[in-house]
Each structure stands twice: as C-alpha cells, then as structure tokens.
Design an enzyme around this catalytic site. Structure first.
Site, short mmCIF file in Angstrom:
data_model
loop_
_atom_site.label_atom_id
_atom_site.label_comp_id
_atom_site.label_asym_id
_atom_site.label_seq_id
_atom_site.Cartn_x
_atom_site.Cartn_y
_atom_site.Cartn_z
N GLY A 58 0.85 -1.27 0.03
CA GLY A 58 -0.09 0.14 0.09
C GLY A 58 0.68 1.16 -0.11
N LEU A 61 -1.20 7.23 2.47
CA LEU A 61 -0.48 8.19 3.50
C LEU A 61 0.40 7.41 4.51
CD1 LEU A 61 -2.79 11.04 4.17
CD2 LEU A 61 -0.70 11.20 3.00
N GLY A 63 1.31 3.90 4.10
CA GLY A 63 2.14 3.05 3.32
C GLY A 63 3.24 4.08 2.83
N SER A 302 -17.19 16.88 1.93
CA SER A 302 -16.50 17.25 3.12
C SER A 302 -17.34 17.55 4.37
CB SER A 302 -15.28 18.07 2.91
OG SER A 302 -14.83 18.33 4.10
N ARG A 348 -19.88 12.27 13.73
CA ARG A 348 -20.42 11.66 12.71
C ARG A 348 -21.38 10.77 13.07
NH1 ARG A 348 -15.11 11.22 8.87
NH2 ARG A 348 -14.74 13.28 8.46
N GLU A 443 -5.73 3.08 7.93
CA GLU A 443 -7.29 2.39 8.16
C GLU A 443 -7.10 0.98 8.42
OE1 GLU A 443 -9.98 4.22 5.48
OE2 GLU A 443 -11.50 3.08 6.27
#
Length: 654
Positions: A58, A61, A63, A302, A348, A443
C-alpha cells in the site's frame, strides 16, 4: 497475557471465547507512554540497516510514509501497490483537513483536550494511550508535511489557517482548501519516489497482495499478482507492513474508491492475524444520497461543510414542496434543536443516526426521499458568496457536477453513506499484529478511533503511523534478527503460498456460472445496509447472517468470470475481492450481534436511552479481536480497555 479480566459469555452460535490480549502499553502515565516507549526501542546500526528487507503493501499516506521513512533510514524496502502510481491511493479522497493539537488559536486547545475529544468521540472503545501518541505526534506532523511540500492554507498574515470539525469545540483542523488528502498524498508520494530514485525503495505498481507467508510463527513474505500479466510471485522479507486501507466497500455503495478492498487484511486474518471490532463502521453524514440503483458508488462531501451549512428537513412528513418554498417556521434544524452545544458539528455517528431517523420518519427530501438538506443560505447572507466559494468552491463544483444542482442557490442533499472502518487488524501499541513481524498502519488497523472516528483524525493517524510510529517500532523488531537470513524464495512454505493463490484464482475462473462479481457485491451491500447499517437489531443481524451465508453459497456456484488469468482482467480482480467481502461481512454481523451494547457507530436499537447509544461498560469495555480458524468457528479474543486520564462517562453533546 493478563488474567484479571473476564470476558462475557458468547451467546452467538459458533462464537468461542479466546484469550485476553495484552496491548503491550507501557505502564504508568499514558501521557508519557510514547516518550518512554521510544526510549526503550532497540536501534539498528546504520551500517546494518541495508541487511534488513521490509515489505510495505500500500502506498497511501501510511504506506508511502512508512516506506519513504524506512528507505531514508537505510533499510531495503520493497513497496507494492495495485495502482499504476502511488499518488493514486485512496488517501487523495480525504477532503476536509488534518487535526493537530498545536493550539495556535487562543481557544484553549491542548494535547489533553485532543485526547479527551478523541476518546470521547470514539465512545470509549479505543486505547487511551494511542490517543495520547496521536495527539503528541500531531504537533510535529504539520511541520513535517509542510516541509515535504504540502501547501497548507494560510491566513492573511502567513499563519497556517485552521477550521473546526465535528465533535470538537476548538479550531485544530489544518487544510488545503477542500483537497487536503490529495495534497498530502502528492507530497508523500513524491517523498516515496525520491527514495525510489535513491535506490533504497523498490516500487512495484499494479501488484495486488494475494497471500501472506508465515514461517516459524513470523510474517516473512507475501504473494502478489501482477495485474497486467497475471503472474503470481512470492517475495520474502524480515518484516511486512500492511497499509492497505479500510474495507467500507463491503457495503457496495460507499464513499471509497472502487479499487479499495479488504483482501490483503483478510488474507492476514486467514494466516492468523486477529481482526478487531469489524462491525465498527462509520457512516459519513455528508455523503451524497444514492440516486440510482445502477450507480457504482456514493460521493463524499467534506465534513468541513458543516462549519457553515445548516442541516434541516421539513417539519412535516411527506412534504413535497421545493426547499425555497418551505418557510422558516416549517423547517426542523434537528441537530441544532437536539444538540445546541455542538449543533451541526456533532460527531459523525450522532449526525448520521439523526439523519437516518428523520429519513425513516418520512421527512427525507429529494426524489427518493432518502436525504436531508445541507443549506448555505444563511452563511452566504452572513459572509457573502465569495467567501463561501473561497472555503468550499471545489466541493460546490464537485456537487454541481454530480447532481446538476447549484448549492449556492438551493440546499445540498446529503445522506449517511458507508465510509471509514474503525475496525481493522488488531495490533499492539507498537503497531504489530498478533503475527510477529506483521505490522499495520492507517485504516487497515484498528487503532485510535474506538467506535467512532472524529473528522480529520484519519489523515492524522495515517501520517503518524507512517512517518512517526512504524519507523521506530519496525527497527526495534528487526534489531534482534541481525544475522538472520531472509526466508529463501523457494522455501516449501513459500511454494505452498504461491500454489494456494494460484489454486484460488483457478477456482474462481472454473465456476462458469451466470452472474458476474458485481451482481453478488450489490446483493451483499443491500443485505448489509439493511441488517448491519446505521441502526442494527438482533433480528436484523440474525437475518443478515443467514442471507450472507446463502449468498456465499450461490457465489461459489453461480459466479461467472469472463476472460483469462494471464492478462489484465478486472472481473477476476473483483471476483477475488467479493469472495473476501462475503466472508468478512459474516464476521462483521457476528461481531455486531455478539456485542450487546450500543457504542458510537455501533448502534443496537435494543440498547439506547433517549435515542442515544447506551454503553455497557461493566461487560463490554474491551476490544473484540476475532480469530477465524477457518472451520466455521469465530474466536473472540479481548483486550481490556483502561481509562486513567479520561474517566468513563456517558457522552453528551447537548
């Protein structure tokens, strides 16, 4: 392993109770845990670093950061991505910003407040010490990213600009207009390519991981497939880092890029790694609603839009009037009404659950009545259209392209959509999974976010893992291995892994049924949204498990993959990923059914108080980390969670 904790009995068929896990968190004050751990890490002499090979899967960001940092330190890094270039990783899709507790605004922010917000936002189902590390490293992440080329927005006087995100009452989110992830990914990918040019990193694009090589109890390599030629090959190393992103695409309609998948992480689970909290799925409140069953994904708007946009629905159900025809006293700004302290910037999970409630009550808007309004009318009146365009112009343009509607003159329509996965590969404080030598970042892991991630903490956690955690913890693991040869490329366990991957590809091609993989993926998404979505019940989860098992049986008899395996074949790629989704989805529902409480995004309708999630800290203040032996059993291991700096309390955003 500790012995003081006792996990609750399993009540789900097939679930067994496993071990109590030790997160290897340094004893003592969690505020100084990271400083003490770094001091305790073993070092590798610069002259010896080139003797160690590290595989990084990966190039997002996490990796790209880990590969670039380890490469610059002098290790022999081999990076793999299924993209044609590292900068195409899904990290580019994060729009709003990246948090940092630098307290440059005089709004009483601090690392301690960042930790309170993160732990509370995650509804006390993440590690407190992880949150302190995240906050501590956030202070220098911004400077580092600026140094490698990220063009952060600035105030008129030159100071870096910030804004607010959901679940906080300070301004700690740094941004590059509405394309923060894209700019951070470009900077990180360029840093990675600099190491490729320097010869410290070998980069293989268009390669997808199909299996993990485990020998002597250690991760020692991977099996990958060249997506252009179909060649399957093995690569061995002293350590492996998985930074392959989340698995939200299991829902079919998600905000993720279509290529994002769970296969690398799921293969690690099948080789012995544990999967933590797989049912902790974030439904983003500002995704665009599904407008046609035949669209391939949803689009993310966003969360930063909630700084100025007001969320509302018609007060009356089944109101078919245009938004401009609905007078002010017939609108329900339900978040501002129910949560006056945070208003439209509730976390959220709270925002999504309330939108779901309004839609289910018949107050949804739009042609399919499946969305709520996000209205900028008042903000434009207050600061002017030009200022709103400066803040969100590219997002408004994206919305117009997607819907044909002008958000400057009529409200946006938004709806909860599957987005981020708080669950992921379980790892200890050093980011190492239950398979020694297998590390995880971003993630793909479970760290930091508990049962609900705060906005702008995803870019932060990916960058901290890649640039500031793995470059310390991986070398500490490698140091005792000095003098140990890398596993031979033709070792029996390597050959077995290659044979296993080839046999699986052949099996997919040999079915020759009547439906392509997308057919099954859509069916699976429908099952999950209905059974394991924003709100879950015992009945919905039980039904979903039955349906997933039936669908899986049909998949292996009715699948049809066109083409061959010796060339580019995206249907074959999808088939392999959907096969993994089916198995993962069953575990997600098992986890949700097993956890008899509500916490964050895991909202069980049987466990609520006044519409809010009702945790059961007496029984469930731990992380479920699942083992899947492969014989139909699910083994629930548990890592107890302790909170010293942020006392366990019921969340209150009112």
């Amino acid at each position: 392993m500790t012995t003081e904790f006792h996990a609750p009995d399993a009540i789900v068929d097939g679930v067994e109770i496993g071990e109590i896990l030790d997160g290897q968190i340094p004893d003592g004050d969690p505020r100084t845990a990271w400083e003490r751990r770094r001091l305790g890490y073993k070092l590798v002499n610069p002259a010896n670093r080139r003797k160690f090979r590290v595989i990084v899967i990966g190039t997002g960001l996490a990796g790209a950061g880990a590969a670039a940092a380890l490469g610059e330190l002098g290790y022999d890094v081999h990076a793999f991505t299924y993209h044609d270039a590292p900068r195409r990783a899904h990290s580019v899709a994060a729009q709003g910003g990246i948090n940092a507790a630098r307290a440059r605004k005089v709004d009483n922010d601090s690392v301690d407040r960042f930790v309170i917000d993160t732990v509370k936002g995650g509804d006390f189902r993440g590690r407190e010490a992880d949150a302190f590390r995240l906050g501590e490293e956030s202070v220098r992440v911004i400077d580092h990213l600026a140094a490698i080329g990220a063009p952060f927005a600035r105030e008129y006087g030159g100071q870096l600009a910030t804004r607010s995100f959901g679940g906080v009452q300070v301004s700690r989110t740094y941004y590059t207009r509405g394309q923060t992830g894209q700019q951070l990914q470009i900077a990180s990918a360029q840093a990675l390519l600099r190491q490729v040019d320097a010869g410290t990193v070998t980069l293989r694009t268009r390669h997808e991981m199909l299996d993990l090589v485990v020998e002597d109890g250690r991760a020692q390599g991977v099996v990958v497939r060249n997506l252009l030629t179909g060649e399957i090959s093995a690569h061995t190393a002293h350590a492996v880092v998985l930074a392959t992103g989340g698995y939200g695409n299991v829902f079919y309609f998600s905000t993720l890029a279509k290529n994002s998948n769970a296969s690398a992480a799921w293969r690690a689970v099948q080789r012995g790694a544990l999967l933590a909290s797989p049912s902790f799925i974030q439904f983003h409140p500002t995704a665009l609603p599904v407008s046609s069953r035949w669209q391939s994904k949803t689009i993310l708007m966003s969360e930063s839009l909630r700084n100025d946009g007001r969320i509302w629905v018609p007060a009356k159900a089944d109101d078919t009037r245009a938004p401009g025809d609905i007078p002010e006293d017939e609108r329900d700004y339900y978040l501002e009404r129910k949560y006056p302290a945070f208003g439209n910037l509730t976390p959220r999970d709270v925002a999504s659950r309330n939108a779901h409630e309004q839609i289910q009550a018949g107050r949804g808007v739009g042609p399919l009545k499946n969305s709520v309004y996000l209205d900028f009318r008042d903000a434009i009146k207050r600061v002017g259209k030009k200022k709103i365009a400066e803040r969100y112009g590219n997002l408004f343009e994206m919305y117009t392209h997607a819907t044909g509607e002008d958000p400057y003159t009529e409200p946006m329509r938004i709806a909860p959509g599957a987005h981020f996965t708080m669950g992921g590969l379980w790892s200890d404080y050093d980011q190492m999974t239950s398979v020694p030598g297998l590390f995880v970042g971003g993630e793909a892991g479970w760290g930091y976010h508990g049962a609900n991630r705060l906005g702008a903490n995803s870019l932060l956690s990916a960058c901290v893992d890649g640039w500031f955690t793995l470059p310390y913890s991986v070398p500490s693991y490698l140091a005792p291995l000095l003098g140990t040869s890398r596993l031979a490329d033709d070792a029996p366990v390597v050959t077995e892994a290659v044979d296993r991957a080839e046999a699986r590809v052949a099996k997919l091609l040999a079915i020759q049924g009547e439906h392509g993989p997308t057919y099954f993926h859509r069916e699976l998404g429908d099952i999950l949204y209905e059974g394991c979505g924003v709100v879950r019940t015992k009945e919905s989860l039980t039904t979903a498990i039955e349906k997933i098992r039936a669908l899986s049986a049909r998949f292996w008899t009715e699948l049809r993959v066109l083409g061959d395996d010796d060339r580019l074949n995206q249907e074959l790629e999808k088939a392999g990923r959907v096969a993994d989704y089916l198995e993962l989805a069953e575990l997600m529902c098992i986890d949700a059914l097993d956890r008899e409480e509500s916490c964050g995004a895991h909202f069980r309708a049987e466990h609520e108080a006044d519409g809010e999630a009702l945790r059961d800290d007496n029984l469930w203040a731990f992380v479920s980390a699942w083992g899947v032996p492969g014989d139909g059993r699910f083994v629930r291991h548990a890592e107890p969670l302790n909170f010293d700096a942020v006392p366990l309390t019921r969340r209150n955003y009112k």
